[in-house]
Every structure is written in structure tokens, then in C-alpha cells.
Design a protein around this motif. Structure first.
Motif, PDB file in Angstrom:
ATOM      1  N   MET A  78       0.861  -1.162   0.000  1.00  0.00           N
ATOM      2  CA  MET A  78       0.000   0.000   0.000  1.00  0.00           C
ATOM      3  C   MET A  78       0.905   1.222   0.000  1.00  0.00           C
ATOM      4  SD  MET A  78      -3.181   1.115   0.217  1.00  0.00           S
ATOM      5  CE  MET A  78      -4.061  -0.360   0.638  1.00  0.00           C
ATOM      6  N   PHE A  79       0.833   2.028  -1.035  1.00  0.00           N
ATOM      7  CA  PHE A  79       1.621   3.250  -1.115  1.00  0.00           C
ATOM      8  C   PHE A  79       0.745   4.448  -0.769  1.00  0.00           C
ATOM      9  CE2 PHE A  79       4.284   0.510  -3.745  1.00  0.00           C
ATOM     10  CZ  PHE A  79       5.545   0.811  -3.253  1.00  0.00           C
ATOM     11  N   VAL A  80       1.262   5.294   0.115  1.00  0.00           N
ATOM     12  CA  VAL A  80       0.550   6.495   0.551  1.00  0.00           C
ATOM     13  C   VAL A  80       1.119   7.694  -0.202  1.00  0.00           C
ATOM     14  CG1 VAL A  80      -0.006   7.962   2.533  1.00  0.00           C
ATOM     15  CG2 VAL A  80       0.078   5.471   2.811  1.00  0.00           C
ATOM     16  N   HIS A  81       0.208   8.533  -0.686  1.00  0.00           N
ATOM     17  CA  HIS A  81       0.531   9.699  -1.501  1.00  0.00           C
ATOM     18  C   HIS A  81      -0.173  10.928  -0.940  1.00  0.00           C
ATOM     19  CE1 HIS A  81       1.767   7.046  -4.901  1.00  0.00           C
ATOM     20  NE2 HIS A  81       0.880   6.247  -4.345  1.00  0.00           N
ATOM     21  N   HIS A  82       0.149  12.085  -1.499  1.00  0.00           N
ATOM     22  CA  HIS A  82      -0.656  13.285  -1.299  1.00  0.00           C
ATOM     23  C   HIS A  82      -0.942  13.859  -2.677  1.00  0.00           C
ATOM     24  CE1 HIS A  82       2.769  16.543  -1.091  1.00  0.00           C
ATOM     25  NE2 HIS A  82       3.083  15.598  -1.933  1.00  0.00           N
ATOM     26  N   THR A  83      -2.036  14.603  -2.792  1.00  0.00           N
ATOM     27  CA  THR A  83      -2.392  15.156  -4.099  1.00  0.00           C
ATOM     28  C   THR A  83      -1.587  16.403  -4.401  1.00  0.00           C
ATOM     29  OG1 THR A  83      -4.217  16.459  -3.181  1.00  0.00           O
ATOM     30  CG2 THR A  83      -4.737  14.232  -4.019  1.00  0.00           C
ATOM     31  N   ALA A  84      -0.949  16.986  -3.385  1.00  0.00           N
ATOM     32  CA  ALA A  84      -0.135  18.193  -3.505  1.00  0.00           C
ATOM     33  C   ALA A  84      -0.960  19.416  -3.884  1.00  0.00           C
ATOM     34  CB  ALA A  84       1.030  17.992  -4.469  1.00  0.00           C
ATOM     35  N   GLY A  85      -2.262  19.346  -3.696  1.00  0.00           N
ATOM     36  CA  GLY A  85      -3.128  20.498  -3.926  1.00  0.00           C
ATOM     37  C   GLY A  85      -3.270  21.313  -2.657  1.00  0.00           C
ATOM     38  N   THR A  86      -4.303  22.081  -2.601  1.00  0.00           N
ATOM     39  CA  THR A  86      -4.531  22.956  -1.459  1.00  0.00           C
ATOM     40  C   THR A  86      -4.951  22.188  -0.207  1.00  0.00           C
ATOM     41  OG1 THR A  86      -5.734  24.902  -0.680  1.00  0.00           O
ATOM     42  CG2 THR A  86      -6.960  23.378  -2.074  1.00  0.00           C
ATOM     43  N   ASN A  87      -4.595  22.730   0.942  1.00  0.00           N
ATOM     44  CA  ASN A  87      -5.080  22.218   2.224  1.00  0.00           C
ATOM     45  C   ASN A  87      -6.240  23.069   2.725  1.00  0.00           C
ATOM     46  OD1 ASN A  87      -3.065  20.264   2.313  1.00  0.00           O
ATOM     47  ND2 ASN A  87      -1.621  21.681   3.220  1.00  0.00           N
ATOM     48  N   ASP A  88      -6.483  24.179   2.038  1.00  0.00           N
ATOM     49  CA  ASP A  88      -7.515  25.135   2.436  1.00  0.00           C
ATOM     50  C   ASP A  88      -8.817  24.801   1.713  1.00  0.00           C
ATOM     51  OD1 ASP A  88      -8.754  27.313   3.589  1.00  0.00           O
ATOM     52  OD2 ASP A  88      -8.023  28.720   2.073  1.00  0.00           O
ATOM     53  N   TYR A  89      -9.429  23.701   2.128  1.00  0.00           N
ATOM     54  CA  TYR A  89     -10.704  23.293   1.541  1.00  0.00           C
ATOM     55  C   TYR A  89     -11.625  22.821   2.652  1.00  0.00           C
ATOM     56  CZ  TYR A  89      -9.022  18.432   1.995  1.00  0.00           C
ATOM     57  OH  TYR A  89      -8.549  17.235   2.476  1.00  0.00           O
ATOM     58  N   SER A  90     -12.911  22.950   2.425  1.00  0.00           N
ATOM     59  CA  SER A  90     -13.871  22.362   3.361  1.00  0.00           C
ATOM     60  C   SER A  90     -14.142  20.946   2.875  1.00  0.00           C
ATOM     61  CB  SER A  90     -15.174  23.168   3.393  1.00  0.00           C
ATOM     62  OG  SER A  90     -15.928  22.934   2.225  1.00  0.00           O
ATOM     63  N   CYS A  91     -14.557  20.095   3.755  1.00  0.00           N
ATOM     64  CA  CYS A  91     -14.812  18.715   3.348  1.00  0.00           C
ATOM     65  C   CYS A  91     -15.993  18.634   2.390  1.00  0.00           C
ATOM     66  CB  CYS A  91     -14.968  17.828   4.568  1.00  0.00           C
ATOM     67  SG  CYS A  91     -13.365  17.706   5.426  1.00  0.00           S
TER      68      CYS A  91
ATOM     69  N   ASP B 111       1.617  -4.840  -7.918  1.00  0.00           N
ATOM     70  CA  ASP B 111       1.427  -5.575  -6.665  1.00  0.00           C
ATOM     71  C   ASP B 111       1.082  -4.648  -5.511  1.00  0.00           C
ATOM     72  OD1 ASP B 111       2.085  -8.200  -7.670  1.00  0.00           O
ATOM     73  OD2 ASP B 111       4.159  -7.519  -7.781  1.00  0.00           O
ATOM     74  N   SER B 112       0.402  -3.558  -5.811  1.00  0.00           N
ATOM     75  CA  SER B 112       0.127  -2.602  -4.740  1.00  0.00           C
ATOM     76  C   SER B 112      -1.168  -1.854  -5.007  1.00  0.00           C
ATOM     77  CB  SER B 112       1.286  -1.604  -4.616  1.00  0.00           C
ATOM     78  OG  SER B 112       1.366  -0.802  -5.788  1.00  0.00           O
ATOM     79  N   ALA B 113      -1.569  -1.093  -4.013  1.00  0.00           N
ATOM     80  CA  ALA B 113      -2.689  -0.159  -4.139  1.00  0.00           C
ATOM     81  C   ALA B 113      -2.179   1.193  -3.655  1.00  0.00           C
ATOM     82  CB  ALA B 113      -3.883  -0.619  -3.306  1.00  0.00           C
ATOM     83  N   GLY B 114      -2.866   2.251  -4.060  1.00  0.00           N
ATOM     84  CA  GLY B 114      -2.454   3.598  -3.684  1.00  0.00           C
ATOM     85  C   GLY B 114      -3.571   4.362  -3.004  1.00  0.00           C
ATOM     86  N   ILE B 115      -3.213   5.017  -1.900  1.00  0.00           N
ATOM     87  CA  ILE B 115      -4.121   5.911  -1.180  1.00  0.00           C
ATOM     88  C   ILE B 115      -3.510   7.297  -1.254  1.00  0.00           C
ATOM     89  CG2 ILE B 115      -5.134   6.536   1.045  1.00  0.00           C
ATOM     90  CD1 ILE B 115      -4.689   3.642   1.961  1.00  0.00           C
ATOM     91  N   SER B 116      -4.299   8.287  -1.686  1.00  0.00           N
ATOM     92  CA  SER B 116      -3.791   9.652  -1.760  1.00  0.00           C
ATOM     93  C   SER B 116      -4.610  10.565  -0.853  1.00  0.00           C
ATOM     94  CB  SER B 116      -3.847  10.164  -3.204  1.00  0.00           C
ATOM     95  OG  SER B 116      -3.113  11.352  -3.318  1.00  0.00           O
ATOM     96  N   LEU B 117      -3.918  11.270   0.015  1.00  0.00           N
ATOM     97  CA  LEU B 117      -4.556  12.225   0.914  1.00  0.00           C
ATOM     98  C   LEU B 117      -4.662  13.565   0.200  1.00  0.00           C
ATOM     99  CD1 LEU B 117      -5.700  12.990   3.687  1.00  0.00           C
ATOM    100  CD2 LEU B 117      -3.350  13.342   4.465  1.00  0.00           C
ATOM    101  N   LEU B 118      -5.865  14.127   0.156  1.00  0.00           N
ATOM    102  CA  LEU B 118      -6.063  15.428  -0.479  1.00  0.00           C
ATOM    103  C   LEU B 118      -5.279  16.484   0.278  1.00  0.00           C
ATOM    104  CD1 LEU B 118      -9.927  15.456  -1.182  1.00  0.00           C
ATOM    105  CD2 LEU B 118      -8.073  14.681  -2.676  1.00  0.00           C
ATOM    106  N   GLY B 119      -4.449  17.227  -0.443  1.00  0.00           N
ATOM    107  CA  GLY B 119      -3.689  18.304   0.164  1.00  0.00           C
ATOM    108  C   GLY B 119      -2.201  18.164  -0.063  1.00  0.00           C
ATOM    109  N   ASP B 120      -1.473  19.161   0.436  1.00  0.00           N
ATOM    110  CA  ASP B 120      -0.023  19.246   0.283  1.00  0.00           C
ATOM    111  C   ASP B 120       0.619  19.071   1.653  1.00  0.00           C
ATOM    112  OD1 ASP B 120       2.636  19.979  -0.043  1.00  0.00           O
ATOM    113  OD2 ASP B 120       2.171  21.650  -1.375  1.00  0.00           O
ATOM    114  N   TYR B 121       1.422  18.028   1.798  1.00  0.00           N
ATOM    115  CA  TYR B 121       2.041  17.728   3.085  1.00  0.00           C
ATOM    116  C   TYR B 121       3.569  17.850   3.016  1.00  0.00           C
ATOM    117  CZ  TYR B 121      -2.675  16.804   3.940  1.00  0.00           C
ATOM    118  OH  TYR B 121      -4.032  17.001   4.049  1.00  0.00           O
ATOM    119  N   GLU B 122       4.033  18.566   1.998  1.00  0.00           N
ATOM    120  CA  GLU B 122       5.449  18.901   1.885  1.00  0.00           C
ATOM    121  C   GLU B 122       5.685  20.348   2.285  1.00  0.00           C
ATOM    122  OE1 GLU B 122       9.467  18.628   1.334  1.00  0.00           O
ATOM    123  OE2 GLU B 122       8.038  16.996   1.381  1.00  0.00           O
TER     124      GLU B 122
END
Length: 172
Positions: free
Chosen positions: A1-14, A72-83
Motif C-alpha cells: 500500500m503506497f501512501v501519496h498526497h495530491t499536492a493540492g490545497t489544504n484550504d478546503y472544506s470537506c 502488486d500494490s494499491a495507492g491511497i492519496s490524501l487530499l492536500g499538500d504535506y510537503e
């Protein structure tokens, strides 16, 4: 399982998350030329889980998320930029942990273990054919030369693995 971020904005409402998902779909299909979203799953900062790539969340759907290791994997991407200053919320981290525990559990894989995968392409970290020993819940940068999933999400991965292991045992 590979974890990613979308690298977009963190300033969003759900409430904005579905529109963000649609924009990512348009980007992946129209700009990248893919036939679907690259990631199998997305999570927003409120812990909402979205199906990404079509085909069924319980199936082994090949993503386009970690070049060299998609087979051989799946990917989960968290919305936002964590860099660049974003910090993953407790709800997001727990959702990633629960999702990883469930998805890996379909094949009896321990989210706190390691796995050996063979690189199917030169990733900038591994050469084609090279064996990679990875955590079963790894960051994108573990398999590919990138900063993804960002430094704050990457540093949260040990805790996410622990929570996934606890979640896995709680659902048995």
C-alpha cells in the motif's frame, strides 16, 4: 500500500472534497492521458474515503500511482499538500490506517510487516528487476524518486502503520 498526497490545497472544506476529486479525475484523464484516476483510494482531511480507480474497492485493480510497483500494490492519496506546511489531521491518518488494514487484510497481509517487491521499471530509487524490501504501508518516495507524500505525511507513516495493525486486530 503506497501512501501519496495530491499536492493540492489544504484550504478546503470537506464539502469541497467531491469537486476536488472531480478536478483530479479531469487532470488524470485529460492532462495525463490515463483512462481513470491513478490512485485506488483518496482520503480527505475529515477522514472521508473515496473510491478512486474504478473496478471495485475489494478487487485487485491495477493503479497508476507508483511507477515500477503498480502491479502488486494499491495507492491511497490524501487530499492536500504535506510537503509545504500541511499537517495531516488525526481523522485523515485514522482513515488511511483503517483503509490500509482492511485492504491488506483481504489478502491476509499485516500492515506492520515488510514485503519484497520487484521493480518493473527504473524508478530513480530501484532499477528494473531489482528487489525492494518495503513496509507494507509505504510512502510513494520509498519506491519512486519523489518528495511525495510530503514530509509531514511521511513522518506520520510509522503511527499510521501502528494504527493499521491495531485496526486489523480489532476487526478479526
Amino acid at each position: 500500500m503506497f501512501v501519496h498526497h495530491t499536492a493540492g490545497t489544504n484550504d478546503y472544506s470537506c464539502a469541497d472534497s467531491p469537486a476536488i476529486m472531480r478536478a483530479i479525475l479531469v487532470y488524470h484523464v485529460r492532462t495525463e492521458g490515463w483512462n481513470d484516476l491513478g490512485y485506488n483510494f483518496f482520503v480527505d482531511k475529515c477522514g472521508t474515503v473515496f473510491e478512486g480507480r474504478a473496478g471495485g474497492v475489494g478487487q485487485r485493480v491495477r493503479g497508476a500511482h507508483t511507477y515500477g510497483f503498480n502491479g502488486d500494490s494499491a495507492g491511497i492519496s490524501l487530499l492536500g499538500d504535506y510537503e509545504n506546511g500541511g499537517t495531516p489531521t488525526a481523522a485523515a491518518k485514522q482513515a488511511i490506517a483503517d483503509l490500509a488494514a482492511w485492504k491488506l487484510g483481504l489478502d491476509g497481509v499485516d500492515p506492520q510487516a515488510e514485503v519484497t517487491l520487484t521493480a518493473a521499471g527504473d524508478t530513480g530509487v530501484y532499477k528494473t528487476g531489482q528487489k525492494a524490501v518495503l513496509n507494507t504501508v509505504s510512502g510513494h518516495r520509498d519506491g519512486y524518486a519523489t518528495l511525495c507524500p510530503g514530509k509531514t505525511l511521511y513522518s506520520a507513516l510509522p503511527g499510521i502503520r501502528t494504527a493499521a495493525g491495531q485496526s486489523r486486530h480489532a476487526t478479526r
